[in-house]
Design a protein around this motif. Structure first.
Motif, PDB file in Angstrom:
ATOM      1  N   ILE A  66      11.559  16.624  -1.321  1.00 22.68           N
ATOM      2  CA  ILE A  66      12.048  16.310   0.019  1.00 22.68           C
ATOM      3  C   ILE A  66      11.298  15.129   0.637  1.00 22.68           C
ATOM      4  O   ILE A  66      11.891  14.286   1.328  1.00 22.68           O
ATOM      5  N   ALA A  67       9.988  15.020   0.397  1.00 14.38           N
ATOM      6  CA  ALA A  67       9.229  13.893   0.951  1.00 14.38           C
ATOM      7  C   ALA A  67       9.680  12.577   0.328  1.00 14.38           C
ATOM      8  O   ALA A  67       9.800  11.557   1.021  1.00 14.38           O
ATOM      9  N   ILE A  68       9.954  12.578  -0.974  1.00 19.13           N
ATOM     10  CA  ILE A  68      10.437  11.366  -1.645  1.00 19.13           C
ATOM     11  C   ILE A  68      11.807  10.981  -1.118  1.00 19.13           C
ATOM     12  O   ILE A  68      12.091   9.802  -0.860  1.00 19.13           O
ATOM     13  N   VAL A  69      12.678  11.973  -0.930  1.00 20.86           N
ATOM     14  CA  VAL A  69      14.038  11.707  -0.459  1.00 20.86           C
ATOM     15  C   VAL A  69      14.022  11.149   0.959  1.00 20.86           C
ATOM     16  O   VAL A  69      14.819  10.270   1.314  1.00 20.86           O
ATOM     17  N   VAL A  70      13.109  11.633   1.800  1.00 22.88           N
ATOM     18  CA  VAL A  70      13.044  11.157   3.181  1.00 22.88           C
ATOM     19  C   VAL A  70      12.489   9.736   3.258  1.00 22.88           C
ATOM     20  O   VAL A  70      12.985   8.892   4.023  1.00 22.88           O
ATOM     21  N   LEU A  71      11.464   9.421   2.457  1.00 19.92           N
ATOM     22  CA  LEU A  71      10.812   8.120   2.546  1.00 19.92           C
ATOM     23  C   LEU A  71      11.522   7.023   1.762  1.00 19.92           C
ATOM     24  O   LEU A  71      11.335   5.833   2.061  1.00 19.92           O
ATOM     25  N   PHE A  72      12.320   7.386   0.779  1.00 22.51           N
ATOM     26  CA  PHE A  72      12.989   6.362  -0.031  1.00 22.51           C
ATOM     27  C   PHE A  72      13.949   5.496   0.805  1.00 22.51           C
ATOM     28  O   PHE A  72      13.924   4.260   0.666  1.00 22.51           O
ATOM     29  N   PRO A  73      14.810   6.055   1.670  1.00 18.03           N
ATOM     30  CA  PRO A  73      15.638   5.184   2.525  1.00 18.03           C
ATOM     31  C   PRO A  73      14.812   4.296   3.452  1.00 18.03           C
ATOM     32  O   PRO A  73      15.222   3.162   3.737  1.00 18.03           O
ATOM     33  N   ILE A  74      13.669   4.802   3.916  1.00 18.59           N
ATOM     34  CA  ILE A  74      12.805   3.963   4.766  1.00 18.59           C
ATOM     35  C   ILE A  74      12.289   2.769   3.972  1.00 18.59           C
ATOM     36  O   ILE A  74      12.239   1.637   4.475  1.00 18.59           O
ATOM     37  N   GLY A  75      11.931   2.987   2.715  1.00 21.48           N
ATOM     38  CA  GLY A  75      11.481   1.885   1.874  1.00 21.48           C
ATOM     39  C   GLY A  75      12.570   0.860   1.636  1.00 21.48           C
ATOM     40  O   GLY A  75      12.319  -0.353   1.673  1.00 21.48           O
ATOM     41  N   LEU A  76      13.798   1.337   1.393  1.00 21.59           N
ATOM     42  CA  LEU A  76      14.917   0.402   1.209  1.00 21.59           C
ATOM     43  C   LEU A  76      15.200  -0.376   2.487  1.00 21.59           C
ATOM     44  O   LEU A  76      15.483  -1.589   2.448  1.00 21.59           O
ATOM     45  N   PHE A  77      15.132   0.303   3.632  1.00 18.64           N
ATOM     46  CA  PHE A  77      15.376  -0.383   4.912  1.00 18.64           C
ATOM     47  C   PHE A  77      14.324  -1.461   5.174  1.00 18.64           C
ATOM     48  O   PHE A  77      14.650  -2.587   5.572  1.00 18.64           O
ATOM     49  N   LEU A  78      13.042  -1.131   4.938  1.00 16.77           N
ATOM     50  CA  LEU A  78      11.986  -2.118   5.151  1.00 16.77           C
ATOM     51  C   LEU A  78      12.087  -3.273   4.157  1.00 16.77           C
ATOM     52  O   LEU A  78      11.795  -4.431   4.513  1.00 16.77           O
ATOM     53  N   SER A  79      12.503  -2.981   2.919  1.00 17.09           N
ATOM     54  CA  SER A  79      12.683  -4.055   1.945  1.00 17.09           C
ATOM     55  C   SER A  79      13.790  -5.006   2.388  1.00 17.09           C
ATOM     56  O   SER A  79      13.677  -6.237   2.249  1.00 17.09           O
ATOM     57  N   PHE A 110       6.451  15.083 -11.902  1.00 16.36           N
ATOM     58  CA  PHE A 110       7.305  13.906 -11.760  1.00 16.36           C
ATOM     59  C   PHE A 110       7.163  13.255 -10.387  1.00 16.36           C
ATOM     60  O   PHE A 110       7.338  12.043 -10.261  1.00 16.36           O
ATOM     61  N   THR A 111       6.899  14.048  -9.367  1.00 17.10           N
ATOM     62  CA  THR A 111       6.845  13.489  -8.018  1.00 17.10           C
ATOM     63  C   THR A 111       5.630  12.577  -7.815  1.00 17.10           C
ATOM     64  O   THR A 111       5.655  11.718  -6.936  1.00 17.10           O
ATOM     65  N   LEU A 112       4.570  12.742  -8.611  1.00 14.72           N
ATOM     66  CA  LEU A 112       3.402  11.872  -8.467  1.00 14.72           C
ATOM     67  C   LEU A 112       3.769  10.428  -8.777  1.00 14.72           C
ATOM     68  O   LEU A 112       3.444   9.509  -8.016  1.00 14.72           O
ATOM     69  N   GLY A 113       4.465  10.203  -9.900  1.00 13.41           N
ATOM     70  CA  GLY A 113       4.892   8.849 -10.236  1.00 13.41           C
ATOM     71  C   GLY A 113       5.933   8.319  -9.274  1.00 13.41           C
ATOM     72  O   GLY A 113       5.916   7.138  -8.898  1.00 13.41           O
ATOM     73  N   ALA A 114       6.869   9.187  -8.858  1.00 15.25           N
ATOM     74  CA  ALA A 114       7.901   8.755  -7.911  1.00 15.25           C
ATOM     75  C   ALA A 114       7.289   8.390  -6.569  1.00 15.25           C
ATOM     76  O   ALA A 114       7.756   7.455  -5.889  1.00 15.25           O
ATOM     77  N   ALA A 115       6.245   9.102  -6.149  1.00 16.23           N
ATOM     78  CA  ALA A 115       5.591   8.791  -4.876  1.00 16.23           C
ATOM     79  C   ALA A 115       4.947   7.412  -4.916  1.00 16.23           C
ATOM     80  O   ALA A 115       4.971   6.679  -3.917  1.00 16.23           O
ATOM     81  N   CYS A 116       4.383   7.030  -6.059  1.00 16.49           N
ATOM     82  CA  CYS A 116       3.794   5.685  -6.169  1.00 16.49           C
ATOM     83  C   CYS A 116       4.850   4.608  -5.978  1.00 16.49           C
ATOM     84  O   CYS A 116       4.623   3.606  -5.280  1.00 16.49           O
ATOM     85  N   ILE A 117       6.036   4.796  -6.579  1.00 18.54           N
ATOM     86  CA  ILE A 117       7.103   3.796  -6.455  1.00 18.54           C
ATOM     87  C   ILE A 117       7.613   3.725  -5.025  1.00 18.54           C
ATOM     88  O   ILE A 117       7.798   2.638  -4.450  1.00 18.54           O
ATOM     89  N   VAL A 118       7.856   4.884  -4.409  1.00 18.73           N
ATOM     90  CA  VAL A 118       8.412   4.903  -3.054  1.00 18.73           C
ATOM     91  C   VAL A 118       7.421   4.320  -2.052  1.00 18.73           C
ATOM     92  O   VAL A 118       7.802   3.525  -1.171  1.00 18.73           O
ATOM     93  N   LEU A 119       6.152   4.683  -2.168  1.00 18.23           N
ATOM     94  CA  LEU A 119       5.159   4.154  -1.233  1.00 18.23           C
ATOM     95  C   LEU A 119       4.926   2.662  -1.446  1.00 18.23           C
ATOM     96  O   LEU A 119       4.585   1.946  -0.492  1.00 18.23           O
ATOM     97  N   PHE A 120       5.131   2.173  -2.663  1.00 19.89           N
ATOM     98  CA  PHE A 120       5.064   0.724  -2.861  1.00 19.89           C
ATOM     99  C   PHE A 120       6.251   0.042  -2.187  1.00 19.89           C
ATOM    100  O   PHE A 120       6.092  -1.047  -1.604  1.00 19.89           O
ATOM    101  N   LEU A 144       2.247   2.025 -13.741  1.00 18.29           N
ATOM    102  CA  LEU A 144       1.269   2.924 -13.128  1.00 18.29           C
ATOM    103  C   LEU A 144       1.856   4.316 -12.901  1.00 18.29           C
ATOM    104  O   LEU A 144       1.166   5.333 -13.077  1.00 18.29           O
ATOM    105  N   SER A 145       3.127   4.382 -12.548  1.00 15.60           N
ATOM    106  CA  SER A 145       3.794   5.676 -12.343  1.00 15.60           C
ATOM    107  C   SER A 145       3.932   6.436 -13.651  1.00 15.60           C
ATOM    108  O   SER A 145       3.741   7.662 -13.696  1.00 15.60           O
ATOM    109  N   ILE A 146       4.260   5.709 -14.723  1.00 13.50           N
ATOM    110  CA  ILE A 146       4.340   6.368 -16.038  1.00 13.50           C
ATOM    111  C   ILE A 146       2.969   6.895 -16.452  1.00 13.50           C
ATOM    112  O   ILE A 146       2.839   8.014 -16.980  1.00 13.50           O
ATOM    113  N   ALA A 147       1.930   6.100 -16.189  1.00 17.82           N
ATOM    114  CA  ALA A 147       0.570   6.559 -16.496  1.00 17.82           C
ATOM    115  C   ALA A 147       0.188   7.764 -15.641  1.00 17.82           C
ATOM    116  O   ALA A 147      -0.497   8.689 -16.117  1.00 17.82           O
ATOM    117  N   ALA A 148       0.645   7.774 -14.370  1.00 17.76           N
ATOM    118  CA  ALA A 148       0.367   8.922 -13.502  1.00 17.76           C
ATOM    119  C   ALA A 148       1.066  10.180 -14.011  1.00 17.76           C
ATOM    120  O   ALA A 148       0.500  11.279 -13.961  1.00 17.76           O
TER     121      ALA A 148
END
Length: 474
Positions: free
Chosen positions: A430-443, A367-377, A110-114
């Motif tokens: 910056i938004a991707i960088v801030v939320l990515f550690p939160i995603g790893l922590f929750l995982s 590029f950030t549109l696809g990265a945002a989908c991965i991080v928010l997932f 989905l990110s590649i399609a985005a």
């Protein structure tokens, strides 16, 4: 494919499609509320409004897609946790990370399609949308004959209607001035009532006038007497037609909008940034060439140590007060000329630099549109497994909170980058960088079955803390 993976995919795709349509519908309603005054009452054909809504929906994908991924992932894993299906999956020896693999593959696709959509489809949709919206907002109102106002919508005519009935077609106390070649009102028509309607092809507006009189001034046929003739004509019923060509929307050439950053793909953005950077560098060299004649200096030889004696400066060079004043005035004039030369070039340099930063931001946004989908997932899937609530209740609240965090950080970074306070790359990511550690922590917390959102755990902790504080001696 295992049945568990197929179950997870079916559980994800259905809420994803539903939430995507819901978010797109909400954003479309916001668009209509924002531009309702610019679209209503201008006589557009129905397909113009539909076309505008379709292009706006395409431009809203950049915001709707990440939010839909976040919300649907929370709903999917929250529903599985609420129905104890995650417990059954873990009891079968399948970890949460392994259960997330097929979902992760779908989100990556989905990110590649985005990314492909943002690079190929989105610039075209933006071009169509903003050009059509510009023409629609520029279009004049379709209220051709307002009450108690002389309307000049029709070339060569000034029309006033004193009162209109509720149907908007029956008119009362009509006054029509018709101008001639010299822009003089030489024909005046009065009517007590009338009926207004359009022809079937929408090319003309017809006024059927009743119980009126018409006055017309024409030049005399006698060349010796130049006095004009006045003709009065009374009628029971007559018709007048007025062309409606001005009501047809006039499309602006789309090439005038192609230079905007939102209308370009990666190749065009890269070409623009490269050419603009070269232009800025050339401008800097030109600035140095312009100010060099204003700089006066003494050339000092390289072997200054070989100079045995340096003559002292003559303090009596400027002997008189007038010579000193002239020297100061000449110096001030040269400084002012230099400031005037640099001021315009400095403003041009700032505008060019800001434009380059804006285009770099648009380049990174692909590029950030696809990265945002991965991080928010990565945030939504473990969050749903932790809170164990499905449906549209708590997942909607949690997803909106995290999406607001993502949107606010991204907006602040984007504006800071456009103003030059941050690098455009940092501002875009910056938004991707801030939320990515939160995603790893929750995982990690979801994989270890940590009770992060268990309120009873926090209540017991604070209760023990209060008891321990009460037992301490005073």
């Amino acid at each position: 494919m295992k049945k568990i993976h197929l179950l997870l995919l079916k559980s994800f795709i259905r809420p994803f499609i539903v939430t995507l349509f819901i978010v797109m519908f909400v954003l479309l309603m916001l668009f209509l509320f924002k531009y309702i005054d610019d679209l209503i009452g201008k006589g557009f054909q129905w397909y113009i409004i539909l076309e505008l809504m379709m292009y706006n929906s395409a431009t809203n994908v950049a915001m709707a897609l990440p939010l839909s991924v976040l919300l649907s992932s929370i709903m999917t894993y929250g529903s599985l946790g609420e129905n104890y299906e995650l417990v059954a999956i873990k009891s079968a020896g399948i970890s949460l990370r392994r259960a997330m693999y097929p979902m992760m593959v779908v989100v990556v696709i989905l990110s590649i399609a985005a990314f492909a959509f943002s690079d190929w489809m989105l610039p075209r949709a933006n071009l169509k949308y903003y050009s059509l919206l510009y023409d629609a907002r520029k279009q004049k109102s379709a209220d051709l004959l307002p009450e108690n106002i002389f309307s000049n919508r029709f070339p060569g005519y000034s029309i006033r209607v004193k009162r209109k009935d509720k149907d908007g077609q029956t008119l009362h106390d009509i006054m029509i001035y018709q101008r001639g070649a010299l822009q003089i009102n030489h024909i005046v028509t009065f009517a007590k009532s009338g009926l207004m309607y359009r022809t079937k092809d929408d090319l003309f507006l017809v006024l059927r006038l009743k119980d009126g009189v018409r006055y017309e001034e024409t030049p005399s046929d006698n060349n010796y007497f130049q006095r004009q003739k006045l003709t009065r004509f009374r009628f029971k019923e007559t018709e007048q037609k007025f062309p409606l060509s001005d009501l047809t929307i006039k499309r602006t050439n789309e090439n005038e909008f192609r230079s905007a950053s939102m209308m370009m793909n990666l190749k065009q953005l890269d070409h623009y940034v490269d050419s603009a950077s070269r232009s800025v560098d050339s401008s800097v060299n030109t600035n140095y060439t312009l100010i060099r004649p204003y700089i006066k200096y003494f050339a000092v030889p390289d072997k200054w140590a070989a100079i045995k004696h340096v003559a002292p400066a003559d303090s009596n060079i400027l002997k008189s007060v007038n010579e000193k004043l002239n020297s100061y005035n000449n110096a001030a004039i040269e400084v002012k000329q230099l400031q005037d030369v640099l001021r315009n070039r400095t403003d041009s340099y700032k505008d060019s630099s800001k434009s380059i930063r804006r285009y770099i931001m648009e380049y990174q946004r692909k590029f950030t549109l696809g990265a945002a989908c991965i991080v928010l997932f990565l945030i939504g899937a473990p969050l749903g497994a932790i809170i164990r609530k499905g449906g549209l209740g708590l997942p909607v609240v949690v997803s909106v909170i995290f999406f607001l965090i993502y949107y606010i950080i991204g907006t602040i970074g984007e504006k800071s980058a456009k103003e030059g306070d941050l690098s455009p790359i940092v501002g875009a990511w910056i938004a991707i960088v801030v939320l990515f550690p939160i995603g790893l922590f929750l995982s990690y917390k979801a994989a270890t079955d940590s009770a992060v959102f268990d309120m009873d755990l926090y209540k017991r902790f604070f209760k023990r803390f209060r008891l321990r504080k009460a037992k301490q001696p005073v």
